[in-house]
Scaffold this active site. Sequence first.
Site, PDB file in Angstrom:
ATOM      1  N   LYS A  83      37.739  22.702 -21.323  1.00  0.00           N
ATOM      2  CA  LYS A  83      36.248  22.560 -21.217  1.00  0.00           C
ATOM      3  C   LYS A  83      35.703  23.176 -19.955  1.00  0.00           C
ATOM      4  CE  LYS A  83      33.256  18.508 -21.974  1.00  0.00           C
ATOM      5  NZ  LYS A  83      32.979  17.030 -21.631  1.00  0.00           N
TER       6      LYS A  83
HETATM    7  C1  E4P Z   1      30.309  15.776 -23.253  1.00  0.00           C
HETATM    8  O1  E4P Z   1      31.317  16.548 -23.343  1.00  0.00           O
HETATM    9  C2  E4P Z   1      30.101  15.268 -21.893  1.00  0.00           C
HETATM   10  O2  E4P Z   1      31.096  14.559 -21.524  1.00  0.00           O
HETATM   11  C3  E4P Z   1      29.024  14.205 -22.102  1.00  0.00           C
HETATM   12  O3  E4P Z   1      28.384  14.060 -23.422  1.00  0.00           O
HETATM   13  C4  E4P Z   1      27.966  13.835 -21.042  1.00  0.00           C
HETATM   14  O4  E4P Z   1      27.172  12.944 -21.347  1.00  0.00           O
HETATM   15  P1  E4P Z   1      25.990  12.150 -20.377  1.00  0.00           P
HETATM   16  O5  E4P Z   1      25.008  12.926 -20.238  1.00  0.00           O
HETATM   17  O6  E4P Z   1      26.119  10.968 -21.068  1.00  0.00           O
HETATM   18  O7  E4P Z   1      26.941  12.193 -18.991  1.00  0.00           O
END
Ligand code: E4P
Length: 217
Positions: A83
């Site tokens: 990522k």
């Molecule tokens: C996606 O890969 C992220 O880890 C995640 O969806 C972030 O979400 P949040 O806005 O709830 O932190």
Amino acid sequence: MKLFLDTANLEQIKQGVKWGVSGVTTNPTLVAAEGVGDYKTLVRAICDIVPGEVSAEVTVEGAAAMIAQGREIAAWHDNVVVKVPCTPDGFEVASQLGNDGIKVNMTLCFSASQALLAALCGAYFISPFMGRLDDIGQDGLDLLAEIVDIYDKGSLETRVLAASVRHPGHVLQAASLGAYAATIPFKVLEQLARHPLTDSGNARFLADWHGRAAKKA
Ligand code: E4P
């Protein structure tokens, strides 16, 4: 559409797999929430539980350092997807890792232009953050729809992974737009499974059944 869990909690992931979850996304915040353990050990443990892709994010800055760490993370397990944030460095990293045959999930996507670049850089996943856009008064659904449309019309192969999901409505909206997957917190997975009328109806069925057994006795 596939469902991924957005967590690094092993117990949640074990339960999620029993409810149809096939992949996991983590981020540095979620990994940190699980304590001070070893990052690689945790990601490998997650890969041993879920059948599909597991996203693990780079934790360094600067393209060269991100590329080096991305290569290291990709070697942890066959199902790992690296990522990388949608930043200028991140696009460079995605191109390089893609050339190495490494799958990349471009995260923190808040615009269709970032999603277009991610696809042109060969990213495997794009993660538009629906909830965080809703939080600032914009519509995460609009962004998701725009990306799906651009990818469809341009025959771009990057998979859309709806992220920052806050409620079951987001999941259904992503499904009806044709997103490849939604990655959701465990709380939303539980909300997907439950309905108050199912609970009350089931309680009534069981009470009637046991009442019948008592009458017979
Ligand atoms: C996606 O890969 C992220 O880890 C995640 O969806 C972030 O979400 P949040 O806005 O709830 O932190």
